[in-house]
Structures are given as C-alpha cells and as structure tokens.
Write a protein that holds these residues in place. Structure first.
Motif, PDB file in Angstrom:
ATOM      1  N   UNK A  89      41.019  37.746  41.888  1.00  0.00           N
ATOM      2  CA  UNK A  89      40.225  38.591  42.781  1.00  0.00           C
ATOM      3  C   UNK A  89      40.251  40.045  42.312  1.00  0.00           C
ATOM      4  N   UNK A  90      41.442  40.507  41.933  1.00  0.00           N
ATOM      5  CA  UNK A  90      41.582  41.886  41.445  1.00  0.00           C
ATOM      6  C   UNK A  90      40.772  42.145  40.191  1.00  0.00           C
ATOM      7  N   UNK A  91      40.743  41.162  39.302  1.00  0.00           N
ATOM      8  CA  UNK A  91      39.916  41.293  38.101  1.00  0.00           C
ATOM      9  C   UNK A  91      38.457  41.462  38.494  1.00  0.00           C
ATOM     10  N   UNK A  92      38.020  40.638  39.478  1.00  0.00           N
ATOM     11  CA  UNK A  92      36.630  40.729  39.932  1.00  0.00           C
ATOM     12  C   UNK A  92      36.323  42.075  40.545  1.00  0.00           C
ATOM     13  N   UNK A  93      37.199  42.563  41.399  1.00  0.00           N
ATOM     14  CA  UNK A  93      37.013  43.871  42.030  1.00  0.00           C
ATOM     15  C   UNK A  93      37.021  44.971  40.984  1.00  0.00           C
ATOM     16  N   UNK A  94      37.875  44.804  39.979  1.00  0.00           N
ATOM     17  CA  UNK A  94      37.960  45.789  38.898  1.00  0.00           C
ATOM     18  C   UNK A  94      36.827  45.713  37.900  1.00  0.00           C
ATOM     19  N   UNK A  95      35.942  44.739  38.070  1.00  0.00           N
ATOM     20  CA  UNK A  95      34.771  44.631  37.200  1.00  0.00           C
ATOM     21  C   UNK A  95      34.993  43.815  35.945  1.00  0.00           C
ATOM     22  N   UNK A  96      36.139  43.133  35.850  1.00  0.00           N
ATOM     23  CA  UNK A  96      36.385  42.295  34.672  1.00  0.00           C
ATOM     24  C   UNK A  96      36.160  40.843  35.033  1.00  0.00           C
TER      25      UNK A  96
END
Length: 126
Positions: free
Chosen positions: A117-124
C-alpha cells in the motif's frame, strides 16, 4: 527524561551496530539473492533478546533502567523483529498458541500489505 536518554543512547548504538553488521554480511554475500544482512540482524537480535530475557527472568539480573537501555533502546535500534519474536515467545510460553500463531501470520501479512500500500501511495509499483 532519564528513560528517554537511555532509549536514545541504546537506539543510537543499535542502529550503528545494525548498519555495520548488515553491511559486513552484505559484503560477504553480494552474489546472493537472499537478504542475508537483514536476516542475520533479525536472527541475532532475537538471540540476544532471548538471552537477556532469560537472564533477567531467571536471575532478576537487569534493573528497569538496564531493560529500557537494552530492550527498547539497543535492540529496538538494532531490530524490532526481536521484540516481535520475544512477544510471540511469551505468548507461546503462556500456552496461547492460537494468539501466537495469529500474531505471526497477521503481522507478516499486514506488514507486507502495508508495504504494498505504501509503495502505491508513494507512486511506485510494487
């Protein structure tokens, strides 16, 4: 204020120890695909937590200040995996097998999901 200073001191030492040890292991396992540095730090942290907890429990060896410095500070800076392992072991020692198993499964799955989820929020893309 004293407890905060002990945590900060232990945390600084633990972070530096983690950096040096994982770097040394990485240097010697550069061709491996397995994250040997992190694995080594996590397992060593669990071993040290177990030894210290065993000594503290059996011999009432560590003062409250020493526990804060070593467990929360040093081992917390070195690896929080040791706290996870120690808490799970205490659940097992109390006979709470289902809760211990749930802690392991849910912690790993939730952690991986949070990273994804954090990767998605971070744009990765994960």
């Amino acid at each position: 204020m004293k407890a905060i200073a002990l945590v900060a001191l232990g945390g600084a030492l633990g972070c530096v120890a983690r950096y040096k040890l994982s770097g040394w292991v990485l240097h010697h396992t550069i061709d491996w695909r397995f994250p040997a540095g992190t694995f080594t730090v996590n397992v060593l942290g669990c071993l040290v937590a177990g030894v210290l907890a065993g000594l503290a429990e059996k011999h009432d060896l560590l003062s409250a200040d020493a526990r804060i410095l070593l467990f929360t500070g040093l081992l917390g800076g070195f690896t929080t995996f040791s706290a996870f392992g120690l808490e799970t072991l205490f659940l097992l020692k109390r006979g709470e097998l289902a809760i211990a198993a749930a802690n392991v499964v849910v912690s790993v799955l939730a952690g991986l999901f949070a990273l994804w989820l954090g990767f998605g929020v971070g744009g990765m893309k994960a």
